[in-house]
Design a protein around this motif. Structure first.
Motif, PDB file in Angstrom:
ATOM      1  N   PRO A 335      21.219  53.617  45.469  1.00  0.00           N
ATOM      2  CA  PRO A 335      19.996  54.191  44.913  1.00  0.00           C
ATOM      3  C   PRO A 335      19.290  55.132  45.890  1.00  0.00           C
ATOM      4  O   PRO A 335      18.744  56.170  45.489  1.00  0.00           O
ATOM      5  CB  PRO A 335      19.153  52.950  44.602  1.00  0.00           C
ATOM      6  CG  PRO A 335      20.156  51.869  44.329  1.00  0.00           C
ATOM      7  CD  PRO A 335      21.275  52.146  45.281  1.00  0.00           C
ATOM      8  N   ASP A 336      19.319  54.795  47.195  1.00  0.00           N
ATOM      9  CA  ASP A 336      18.684  55.668  48.190  1.00  0.00           C
ATOM     10  C   ASP A 336      19.383  57.012  48.278  1.00  0.00           C
ATOM     11  O   ASP A 336      18.728  58.072  48.299  1.00  0.00           O
ATOM     12  CB  ASP A 336      18.691  54.981  49.551  1.00  0.00           C
ATOM     13  CG  ASP A 336      17.501  54.063  49.758  1.00  0.00           C
ATOM     14  OD1 ASP A 336      16.724  54.325  50.674  1.00  0.00           O
ATOM     15  OD2 ASP A 336      17.344  53.107  48.974  1.00  0.00           O
ATOM     16  N   THR A 337      20.700  56.976  48.367  1.00  0.00           N
ATOM     17  CA  THR A 337      21.409  58.252  48.526  1.00  0.00           C
ATOM     18  C   THR A 337      21.340  59.075  47.240  1.00  0.00           C
ATOM     19  O   THR A 337      21.320  60.310  47.292  1.00  0.00           O
ATOM     20  CB  THR A 337      22.868  58.037  48.949  1.00  0.00           C
ATOM     21  OG1 THR A 337      23.519  57.152  48.034  1.00  0.00           O
ATOM     22  CG2 THR A 337      22.935  57.467  50.352  1.00  0.00           C
ATOM     23  N   ARG A 338      21.307  58.421  46.090  1.00  0.00           N
ATOM     24  CA  ARG A 338      21.160  59.170  44.843  1.00  0.00           C
ATOM     25  C   ARG A 338      19.821  59.906  44.844  1.00  0.00           C
ATOM     26  O   ARG A 338      19.749  61.099  44.497  1.00  0.00           O
ATOM     27  CB  ARG A 338      21.248  58.228  43.649  1.00  0.00           C
ATOM     28  CG  ARG A 338      21.080  58.958  42.322  1.00  0.00           C
ATOM     29  CD  ARG A 338      21.035  58.012  41.137  1.00  0.00           C
ATOM     30  NE  ARG A 338      20.741  58.725  39.912  1.00  0.00           N
ATOM     31  CZ  ARG A 338      20.512  58.151  38.745  1.00  0.00           C
ATOM     32  NH1 ARG A 338      20.519  56.831  38.635  1.00  0.00           N
ATOM     33  NH2 ARG A 338      20.243  58.885  37.679  1.00  0.00           N
ATOM     34  N   SER A 339      18.757  59.238  45.234  1.00  0.00           N
ATOM     35  CA  SER A 339      17.441  59.877  45.308  1.00  0.00           C
ATOM     36  C   SER A 339      17.452  61.008  46.324  1.00  0.00           C
ATOM     37  O   SER A 339      16.915  62.102  46.075  1.00  0.00           O
ATOM     38  CB  SER A 339      16.384  58.842  45.680  1.00  0.00           C
ATOM     39  OG  SER A 339      15.128  59.453  45.899  1.00  0.00           O
ATOM     40  N   LEU A 340      18.090  60.773  47.462  1.00  0.00           N
ATOM     41  CA  LEU A 340      18.176  61.789  48.517  1.00  0.00           C
ATOM     42  C   LEU A 340      18.889  63.036  48.010  1.00  0.00           C
ATOM     43  O   LEU A 340      18.413  64.167  48.190  1.00  0.00           O
ATOM     44  CB  LEU A 340      18.910  61.209  49.726  1.00  0.00           C
ATOM     45  CG  LEU A 340      19.231  62.186  50.862  1.00  0.00           C
ATOM     46  CD1 LEU A 340      17.959  62.585  51.593  1.00  0.00           C
ATOM     47  CD2 LEU A 340      20.236  61.568  51.832  1.00  0.00           C
TER      48      LEU A 340
END
Length: 510
Positions: A335-340
């Protein structure tokens, strides 16, 4: 140089006929051009024996012209009718123009044709051209087997008989040419790995098409040495490191630090002036000893070992002073890298290459691509492409060109669809086909090397399409050089790094 399908070539010939260069003139031109190509590769002396294998269609007509030209030069050609008498009006006309050329019929004198194969110094295949589909008749399969054993230099006119022009699929008994003389444009089969044992060296010959013949024909361009050399920047004596761009790579996670190293290292090898790796501190610690020429931007680490979404701010700040960026290699999909990825893609002020997990993140919501501020280059393999466009891998394999063009146009991106003869599609509908590379490159890490090279060229000021095309060509050439040194079985993606300078040198890039 261009690549066209059999149907596209037919359309271009129709256009040429309409524009003033008739079908008959094209046949005369094609046969003459093929003859000149043969003459350039064979010492044509008085009485040299040559066998021209002719079909019943227009490819056979080209063969009749070749036979006439050989006879006029003093050679001793023989024509073998392999499918009966010529059937098309133009082929019939060219057949009637041959004077003093002996003619054999495979149907009535197979032994004489086989003996002519054994006695000839040159054999020319003008049986099917682009018209072959399915399986060879048994008599032709046997004849071509005899040709493959003959001590003769073998030429195919347009496509070796037994090879499908559009797919490269080949009958196991197809004609094996040393040289294939492509009429005006290359066909897909000339570039297909499975057809190489039959094609030999493909040589495009000019058949004098009327100007404008390719108007309305969606031909693909070939990425070759001349293409690349004409687009690469020339280094000047007063240049400095800033001249060649600033690249920021946002790559790597705790379990995939190697991807960060390979992409940044290949960017450095490809000539970027300054390369900065933005990643977590553990990744930077692992990469620092391998990237002595690089600089680093530490980012916040998420609990899972990837880059935290809070890092988007520092990344966008650095991209505002960069000439290009790269995101995705070894990044992981969380989820973090998708947002990034979404924030970087929509907020970056400089051109951006998106690879690997960057693509996987976008596949969850490809509409994000339409909100990008700056040009994007996407570099998917078939699996990533399937996720991006919601198709199966098999569907993509069967419609590579259409899929690449459609996606690039729909989302306004430059698309690099990786695989044999990697494709580059532009937002405006242009399509480019690469000519370098080999199966030894099918290993994890090769894509990271490619992404870094493309991003490096983008940072140096090449347009997205030119950066993509030059990157895939030079990457494939480095792979070919690595295969020569280490074999396709034993080579590693990191071996490509050492071969990048040689690829530049062999291409003529200083």
């Amino acid at each position: 140089m261009r690549v066209v399908t059999a149907a596209q070539m037919k359309q271009a010939e129709q256009n040429s006929h309409r524009l003033g260069v008739s079908y008959r003139q094209l046949m005369e031109n094609a046969g003459t051009a093929a003859f000149e190509a043969i003459k350039a590769r064979v010492q044509l002396e008085e009485g040299l024996s040559a066998l021209i294998l002719c079909g019943a269609g227009n490819n056979g007509g080209d063969g009749f012209v070749i036979a006439r030209k050989l006879r006029e030069l003093g050679a001793s050609p023989t024509v073998a009718l392999c499918c009966g008498d010529p059937q098309t009006p133009d082929a019939q006309f060219m057949y009637g123009q041959m004077s003093g050329v002996p003619v054999l019929a495979l149907s009535s004198a197979p032994e004489a044709v086989v003996q002519a194969v054994r006695d000839s110094a040159v054999i020319v295949d003008a049986v099917y051209g682009t018209g072959f589909h399915g399986e060879l008749p048994s008599e032709l399969a046997s004849l071509f087997e005899e040709c493959s054993r003959a001590d003769a230099l073998r030429f195919a006119v347009d496509i070796p008989s037994g090879v499908a022009a559009d797919t490269g699929e080949a009958d196991g008994h197809a004609f094996q040419a040393h040289y294939t003389l492509a009429m005006d444009s290359l066909k897909p089969a000339h570039l297909k790995a499975q057809a190489r044992p039959f094609v030999g060296e493909a040589v495009a010959v000019d058949i004098g098409m009327a100007p404008g013949s390719y108007h309305g024909v969606d031909a693909a361009a070939v990425i070759d040495r001349d293409f690349v050399l004409s687009r690469m920047p020339v280094r000047r004596g007063d240049d400095h490191k800033g001249t060649y761009g600033k690249l920021l790579t946002v790559c790597g996670c705790l379990s995939m630090s190697g991807a960060a190293v390979m992409s940044a290292a290949s960017a450095l090898r490809a000539g970027a002036g300054l390369v900065t790796l933005a990643s977590t501190r553990p990744v930077i610690a692992a990469a620092a000893s391998h990237l002595l020429e690089g600089t680093f931007l530490p980012l916040h680490e998420a609990a899972d070992g990837g880059v935290a979404k809070e890092s988007a701010g520092p990344v966008l700040d650095r991209l505002s002073t960069s000439t290009a960026g790269l995101i995705g290699c070894g990044l992981s999909l969380t989820p973090d890298t998708r947002s990034l990825v979404e924030r970087v893609v929509t907020g970056a002020a400089c051109p951006l290459v998106v690879d690997a997990d960057g693509l996987n993140a976008l596949a969850l919501s490809p509409a994000v691509l339409r909100r990008a501020r700056a040009p994007l280059i996407l570099t998917p393999h078939f699996g990533e492409m399937a996720r991006l466009c919601g198709k199966s891998i098999q569907e993509i394999r069967e419609s590579r060109e259409q899929t690449a063009r459609a996606f690039a146009g729909e989302y306004g991106v430059t698309l690099v669809l990786k695989g044999p003869n990697t494709l580059v599609a532009s937002p405006g509908g242009e399509l480019f086909v690469n000519t370098t590379g080999n199966p030894g490159m099918a290993r994890g890490g090769s894509g990271d090397i490619l992404a870094g090279m493309i991003a490096s060229l983008l940072a140096q000021g090449l347009s997205p399409v030119d950066a993509a095309c030059c990157g895939v060509y030079l990457h494939g050439m480095a792979g070919d050089l690595a295969a020569q040194r280490y074999t396709m079985q034993g080579m590693l993606p990191t071996d490509l790094l050492a071969m990048i300078p040689q690829a530049f040198q062999d291409t003529g890039i200083g």
